[in-house]
Motif scaffolding. Structure first.
Motif, PDB file in Angstrom:
ATOM      1  N   GLY A 289       1.253  -1.423   0.040  1.00 48.32           N
ATOM      2  CA  GLY A 289      -0.024   0.185  -0.391  1.00 48.32           C
ATOM      3  C   GLY A 289       0.776   1.340   0.222  1.00 48.32           C
ATOM      4  O   GLY A 289       0.347   2.437  -0.478  1.00 48.32           O
ATOM      5  N   GLU A 290       2.088   1.004   0.353  1.00 44.40           N
ATOM      6  CA  GLU A 290       2.455   2.518   0.758  1.00 44.40           C
ATOM      7  C   GLU A 290       3.249   2.713  -0.737  1.00 44.40           C
ATOM      8  O   GLU A 290       3.672   3.726  -0.648  1.00 44.40           O
ATOM      9  N   ARG A 291       4.219   1.577  -1.464  1.00 41.78           N
ATOM     10  CA  ARG A 291       4.130   1.662  -2.426  1.00 41.78           C
ATOM     11  C   ARG A 291       3.709   2.333  -3.974  1.00 41.78           C
ATOM     12  O   ARG A 291       3.819   2.946  -4.641  1.00 41.78           O
ATOM     13  N   ILE A 292       2.199   2.355  -3.649  1.00 43.82           N
ATOM     14  CA  ILE A 292       1.381   2.697  -4.837  1.00 43.82           C
ATOM     15  C   ILE A 292       0.595   4.075  -4.309  1.00 43.82           C
ATOM     16  O   ILE A 292       0.650   4.369  -5.037  1.00 43.82           O
ATOM     17  N   VAL A 293       1.142   4.220  -2.722  1.00 42.97           N
ATOM     18  CA  VAL A 293       0.196   5.320  -2.792  1.00 42.97           C
ATOM     19  C   VAL A 293       1.538   6.279  -2.941  1.00 42.97           C
ATOM     20  O   VAL A 293       1.054   7.909  -3.789  1.00 42.97           O
ATOM     21  N   LYS A 294       2.726   5.927  -2.549  1.00 43.85           N
ATOM     22  CA  LYS A 294       3.456   6.580  -3.074  1.00 43.85           C
ATOM     23  C   LYS A 294       4.001   6.962  -4.640  1.00 43.85           C
ATOM     24  O   LYS A 294       4.566   8.313  -5.210  1.00 43.85           O
ATOM     25  N   SER A 295       3.635   5.988  -5.431  1.00 44.87           N
ATOM     26  CA  SER A 295       3.883   6.005  -7.029  1.00 44.87           C
ATOM     27  C   SER A 295       2.237   7.003  -7.370  1.00 44.87           C
ATOM     28  O   SER A 295       2.905   7.911  -8.149  1.00 44.87           O
TER      29      SER A 295
ATOM     30  N   ILE B 297      -0.840  17.581   5.680  1.00 48.04           N
ATOM     31  CA  ILE B 297      -1.088  15.878   5.724  1.00 48.04           C
ATOM     32  C   ILE B 297      -0.977  15.196   6.171  1.00 48.04           C
ATOM     33  O   ILE B 297       0.405  14.943   5.867  1.00 48.04           O
ATOM     34  N   HIS B 298      -1.000  14.392   6.856  1.00 51.95           N
ATOM     35  CA  HIS B 298      -0.132  12.944   7.515  1.00 51.95           C
ATOM     36  C   HIS B 298      -1.233  11.695   6.837  1.00 51.95           C
ATOM     37  O   HIS B 298      -2.286  11.071   7.233  1.00 51.95           O
ATOM     38  N   LEU B 299      -0.533  11.124   6.278  1.00 50.58           N
ATOM     39  CA  LEU B 299      -1.339   9.801   5.343  1.00 50.58           C
ATOM     40  C   LEU B 299      -0.489   8.624   5.815  1.00 50.58           C
ATOM     41  O   LEU B 299       0.617   8.123   6.063  1.00 50.58           O
ATOM     42  N   ALA B 300      -1.436   8.207   6.931  1.00 45.92           N
ATOM     43  CA  ALA B 300      -1.075   6.714   7.857  1.00 45.92           C
ATOM     44  C   ALA B 300      -1.649   5.270   6.370  1.00 45.92           C
ATOM     45  O   ALA B 300      -2.851   5.345   6.450  1.00 45.92           O
ATOM     46  N   ILE B 301      -0.779   4.880   6.239  1.00 47.53           N
ATOM     47  CA  ILE B 301      -1.417   3.442   4.652  1.00 47.53           C
ATOM     48  C   ILE B 301      -1.510   2.234   6.076  1.00 47.53           C
ATOM     49  O   ILE B 301      -0.405   2.043   6.318  1.00 47.53           O
ATOM     50  N   LYS B 302      -2.481   1.645   5.938  1.00 48.97           N
ATOM     51  CA  LYS B 302      -2.275   0.279   6.223  1.00 48.97           C
ATOM     52  C   LYS B 302      -2.490  -0.511   5.646  1.00 48.97           C
ATOM     53  O   LYS B 302      -1.665  -0.735   4.722  1.00 48.97           O
TER      54      LYS B 302
ATOM     55  N   LYS C 120       9.430   6.483  19.658  1.00 44.93           N
ATOM     56  CA  LYS C 120       9.823   6.058  18.820  1.00 44.93           C
ATOM     57  C   LYS C 120       8.063   6.173  17.746  1.00 44.93           C
ATOM     58  O   LYS C 120       6.857   5.590  18.228  1.00 44.93           O
ATOM     59  N   VAL C 121       7.946   6.863  16.976  1.00 41.82           N
ATOM     60  CA  VAL C 121       7.140   7.723  16.153  1.00 41.82           C
ATOM     61  C   VAL C 121       7.245   6.931  14.766  1.00 41.82           C
ATOM     62  O   VAL C 121       8.257   7.475  13.767  1.00 41.82           O
ATOM     63  N   GLN C 122       6.445   6.047  13.157  1.00 40.44           N
ATOM     64  CA  GLN C 122       6.352   5.993  12.436  1.00 40.44           C
ATOM     65  C   GLN C 122       5.592   6.911  11.806  1.00 40.44           C
ATOM     66  O   GLN C 122       4.643   6.353  12.024  1.00 40.44           O
ATOM     67  N   ILE C 123       6.410   7.869  11.039  1.00 40.22           N
ATOM     68  CA  ILE C 123       5.002   8.260   9.835  1.00 40.22           C
ATOM     69  C   ILE C 123       4.843   8.612   8.515  1.00 40.22           C
ATOM     70  O   ILE C 123       6.600   7.777   8.108  1.00 40.22           O
ATOM     71  N   ASP C 124       4.300   7.621   7.778  1.00 40.84           N
ATOM     72  CA  ASP C 124       4.221   6.931   6.175  1.00 40.84           C
ATOM     73  C   ASP C 124       4.078   7.658   5.303  1.00 40.84           C
ATOM     74  O   ASP C 124       5.523   7.986   4.501  1.00 40.84           O
ATOM     75  N   PHE C 125       3.305   8.955   5.546  1.00 39.82           N
ATOM     76  CA  PHE C 125       3.996  10.282   4.814  1.00 39.82           C
ATOM     77  C   PHE C 125       3.725  11.331   5.764  1.00 39.82           C
ATOM     78  O   PHE C 125       2.173  11.031   6.007  1.00 39.82           O
ATOM     79  N   LEU C 126       4.060  12.407   4.980  1.00 39.53           N
ATOM     80  CA  LEU C 126       3.918  14.048   5.379  1.00 39.53           C
ATOM     81  C   LEU C 126       3.761  14.478   4.830  1.00 39.53           C
ATOM     82  O   LEU C 126       4.612  14.703   4.002  1.00 39.53           O
ATOM     83  N   VAL C 127       2.618  15.301   4.086  1.00 44.33           N
ATOM     84  CA  VAL C 127       2.600  15.867   3.003  1.00 44.33           C
ATOM     85  C   VAL C 127       2.358  17.169   3.685  1.00 44.33           C
ATOM     86  O   VAL C 127       1.523  17.481   4.282  1.00 44.33           O
ATOM     87  N   VAL C 128       3.328  18.266   3.236  1.00 43.13           N
ATOM     88  CA  VAL C 128       2.986  19.587   3.275  1.00 43.13           C
ATOM     89  C   VAL C 128       2.752  21.210   2.349  1.00 43.13           C
ATOM     90  O   VAL C 128       3.717  20.499   0.660  1.00 43.13           O
TER      91      VAL C 128
END
Length: 85
Positions: A32-38, A73-78, A59-67
């Motif tokens: 899912g992360e690869r698809i959103v990145k593309s 926008i914080h995108l948490a890909i499940k 420890k915090v891991q953020i999938d995508f942080l769009v600015v």
């Protein structure tokens, strides 16, 4: 994609005791992360950080942080299943 490539991609993101189901869930999350990145890379000219790791109090891991100029926008890909739009 070959299964070994998936396992290499999630190396250090899974624990030894995790079950096959939990590992499958991790694999689908990576997919899912690869698809959103593309999608984000498709000429939208967005500024984003991918797989951002912070170690503040915990420890915090953020999938995508769009600015952009107006919002963050914080995108948490499940677990990827189906189509993303």
């Amino acid at each position: 994609m070959e299964p070994i490539t998936y396992f290499q991609a999630i190396d250090n993101r899974i624990e030894e005791h995790e079950t096959i189901k939990e590992i499958y869930t991790q694999l689908k999350g990576e997919e899912g992360e690869r698809i959103v990145k593309s999608i984000l890379d498709q000429g939208l000219k967005l500024n984003y950080e991918y797989n951002l790791r912070l170690d503040i109090k915990n420890k915090v891991q953020i999938d995508f942080l769009v600015v952009d100029d107006e919002k963050i926008i914080h995108l948490a890909i499940k677990h990827y299943h189906g189509d993303y739009y």
